[in-house]
Design a protein around this motif. Structure first.
Motif, PDB file in Angstrom:
ATOM      1  N   SER A  92       3.620  -6.101   0.838  1.00 14.01           N
ATOM      2  CA  SER A  92       3.808  -7.136  -0.315  1.00 14.01           C
ATOM      3  C   SER A  92       4.007  -8.397   0.179  1.00 14.01           C
ATOM      4  N   ASN A  93       3.239  -9.445  -0.529  1.00 11.57           N
ATOM      5  CA  ASN A  93       3.167 -10.864  -0.345  1.00 11.57           C
ATOM      6  C   ASN A  93       2.829 -10.927   1.090  1.00 11.57           C
TER       7      ASN A  93
ATOM      8  N   TYR B  66      13.819  -3.067  -1.101  1.00  5.93           N
ATOM      9  CA  TYR B  66      12.995  -4.094  -0.529  1.00  5.93           C
ATOM     10  C   TYR B  66      11.625  -4.024  -1.323  1.00  5.93           C
ATOM     11  N   LEU B  67      10.892  -2.967  -1.554  1.00  2.00           N
ATOM     12  CA  LEU B  67       9.652  -3.168  -2.300  1.00  2.00           C
ATOM     13  C   LEU B  67       9.876  -3.345  -3.773  1.00  2.00           C
ATOM     14  N   TYR B  68      10.842  -3.016  -4.154  1.00  5.67           N
ATOM     15  CA  TYR B  68      10.967  -3.565  -5.599  1.00  5.67           C
ATOM     16  C   TYR B  68      11.860  -5.033  -5.827  1.00  5.67           C
ATOM     17  N   GLY B  69      12.117  -5.574  -4.623  1.00  6.89           N
ATOM     18  CA  GLY B  69      12.529  -6.932  -4.737  1.00  6.89           C
ATOM     19  C   GLY B  69      13.957  -6.786  -5.375  1.00  6.89           C
TER      20      GLY B  69
ATOM     21  N   SER C 173       0.556  -1.223  -0.073  1.00 11.67           N
ATOM     22  CA  SER C 173       0.167  -0.043   0.028  1.00 11.67           C
ATOM     23  C   SER C 173       0.829   1.055  -0.073  1.00 11.67           C
ATOM     24  N   SER C 174       0.502   2.141  -0.635  1.00 15.78           N
ATOM     25  CA  SER C 174       1.226   3.623  -0.817  1.00 15.78           C
ATOM     26  C   SER C 174       0.667   4.538   0.414  1.00 15.78           C
ATOM     27  N   ASN C 175       1.094   4.034   1.503  1.00 18.86           N
ATOM     28  CA  ASN C 175       0.898   4.958   2.814  1.00 18.86           C
ATOM     29  C   ASN C 175       2.227   5.094   3.445  1.00 18.86           C
ATOM     30  N   THR C 176       2.006   5.879   4.667  1.00 19.33           N
ATOM     31  CA  THR C 176       3.269   6.170   5.722  1.00 19.33           C
ATOM     32  C   THR C 176       3.687   4.875   6.227  1.00 19.33           C
ATOM     33  N   THR C 177       2.788   3.745   6.338  1.00 16.48           N
ATOM     34  CA  THR C 177       3.145   2.490   6.892  1.00 16.48           C
ATOM     35  C   THR C 177       3.732   1.475   6.272  1.00 16.48           C
ATOM     36  N   GLN C 178       3.505   1.332   4.829  1.00 11.79           N
ATOM     37  CA  GLN C 178       3.959   0.450   4.013  1.00 11.79           C
ATOM     38  C   GLN C 178       4.915   0.955   2.874  1.00 11.79           C
ATOM     39  N   HIS C 179       4.895   2.234   2.747  1.00 11.41           N
ATOM     40  CA  HIS C 179       5.831   2.833   1.744  1.00 11.41           C
ATOM     41  C   HIS C 179       5.794   2.261   0.334  1.00 11.41           C
ATOM     42  N   GLY C 180       4.767   1.850   0.012  1.00  8.49           N
ATOM     43  CA  GLY C 180       4.591   0.938  -1.250  1.00  8.49           C
ATOM     44  C   GLY C 180       4.215   1.841  -2.314  1.00  8.49           C
ATOM     45  N   HIS C 181       3.759   1.286  -3.445  1.00 10.02           N
ATOM     46  CA  HIS C 181       3.104   2.082  -4.800  1.00 10.02           C
ATOM     47  C   HIS C 181       1.854   1.699  -5.097  1.00 10.02           C
TER      48      HIS C 181
END
Length: 434
Positions: free
Chosen positions: A148-149, A408-411, A84-92
């Motif tokens: 992720s995962n 980490y997010l991009y693997g 998720s793209s939030n301040t907890t998960q820092h994803g996209h």
């Protein structure tokens, strides 16, 4: 007893994608069968570059109804490839609307009706929506924060009102279903994991999907049908992922705990503990530690961790190794242990309250984050890095322009040249490849 609520389910065990009742899909493309603890699962993720879809009939040619669009229930166990793209998960997020299940066509304004449950492009909200003649009604929605995962159970009950359960908990309630696709659109069927064109893909793995009638509702208040399975599913998934079958997405090496049978006496209590402990040194092969688990609850799966030294005032400040899971009255052993002083701990089977699907012990020990960006300590350990290093989350060891938490997010490997997938868009003033 009320009538059976089960219509059909989809375990994705066969490569022809037949339902559990044996009904074949209308069509499918660009799907991948991946292993899971029950056999196989469905991976649907072509990053929306080419169509990928799985399409089933709403009503079979023999008249059997697979999917009640006006009043029914949905039960789906999924694992997203994105965070998720939030301040907890820092994803996209998935990058576009990500459909879990859909029927009808929204792109034309849905003159014949649209039914869909989907996640927004940032991966921060889930919606159950109906559309007719360009009129959109969100029956229910709820915020999500997914890593992720990570494994998630989505349960939806809809009729005169709507109930949305996420990971075994009631997340939101809403009004009645107003828009249902007309029967003349049923020949197009319903889609798992994409829109009707094969885009807006979920981008992740489907472990299980079940479609029910509203007769399931009495079970929600009694045996909590949608709630009870969450603990079983998550324990099953994580036991397989990190201790049983192994996985390409595994953040840790497989658990090395060996089951050596059952003890002759079972003791149940509020406390759970190790007993009958022995350690045998084998020259050149380390130590073999053997013990029995007693106390606790019958059948509960307790995580077993080890560490060679206690750092800080509490065990949670040390870097622990997950050995596996054991149950009450079981005799277990673990080999190749350090011959130096080693500490062992049993973790509670209580699930953490953040919806991650991990136990409290896992999050506090192996699965916790110490870099300030939510990156699991386990990922740093798997890369041969110390997660306790100050500022490790913002380090860029290979000069790629991405800090460790983004790698980490991009693997990507933090110490090797970044993969091409990260640089599909050329950064300004660079050659595109670091």
């Amino acid at each position: 007893m009320p009538p059976d609520f089960w219509l059909d389910s989809y375990s994705f065990l066969k490569t022809n994608w037949a339902s559990d009742l044996g009904y074949l899909p209308i069509s499918y493309t660009n799907l991948v069968s991946v292993s899971d603890w029950g056999g196989n699962a469905l991976l649907l993720d072509r990053t929306n570059l080419v169509p990928a879809y799985l399409r089933y009939r709403i009503e079979e040619t023999n008249g059997y109804l697979n999917f009640d669009l006006g009043a029914g229930a949905l039960y789906a166990l999924v694992v997203p490839d994105w965070a998720s793209s939030n301040t907890t998960q820092h994803g996209h997020g998935p990058g576009s609307d990500a459909y879990i299940l859909a029927a009808g066509d929204w792109s034309t304004g849905s003159p014949n009706g649209f039914w869909g449950i989907y996640i927004n492009s940032g991966g921060t909200n889930i919606y159950f929506t109906g559309v007719s003649n360009s009129v959109v009604t969100n029956y229910v929605s709820a915020p999500i924060s997914w890593g992720s995962n990570s494994i998630h159970l989505i349960s939806l009950l809809y009729s005169t009102n709507t109930l949305l359960f996420l990971d075994g908990k009631l997340a939101a309630t809403g009004g009645p279903v107003k828009f249902v696709p007309n029967t003349n659109t049923w020949t197009n069927g319903f889609y798992v994991g994409s829109d009707d064109l094969g885009y807006e893909q979920f981008r992740g793995t489907f472990l299980y999907v079940e479609l029910d009638t509203t007769n399931v509702e009495p079970y929600l208040g009694g045996t909590n049908y949608y709630n009870d399975d969450w603990s079983y599913m998550t324990n099953g998934y994580y036991t397989w992922l990190d201790g049983g079958g192994g996985s390409g997405d595994d953040l840790l090496s497989g658990g090395s705990l060996n089951h050596n049978g059952s003890s002759g006496e079972c003791i149940f209590s509020n406390a759970v503990y190790l007993t009958n402990m022995t350690s045998t040194n084998i020259p050149g092969q380390g130590a073999t530690f053997t013990f029995t688990i007693e106390g606790g609850s019958s059948g509960a799966a307790y995580d077993v961790f080890s560490v060679v030294s206690l750092v800080g005032p509490t065990p949670g400040n040390a870097v622990w190794t997950w050995l596996g899971q054991g149950t009450n009255c079981g005799i277990y052993s673990v080999t190749n242990q350090p011959e130096a002083q080693t500490y062992y701990i049993l973790g509670t089977p209580l699930l953490a309250s953040d919806g991650s699907g991990l136990t409290v012990a896992w999050e506090r020990l192996v699965g916790k984050s110490s870099d300030g960006y939510g990156t699991p300590n386990a990922w740093y350990l798997a890369q041969g890095l110390d997660p306790q290093t100050p500022g490790i989350g913002s380090e860029d060891l290979n000069g790629s322009g991405l800090p460790n938490w983004e790698k980490y997010l991009y693997g990507a490997n933090p110490e090797a040249t970044a993969t091409f997938a990260i640089w599909v868009s050329q950064p300004s003033g660079t050659s595109g490849i670091p």
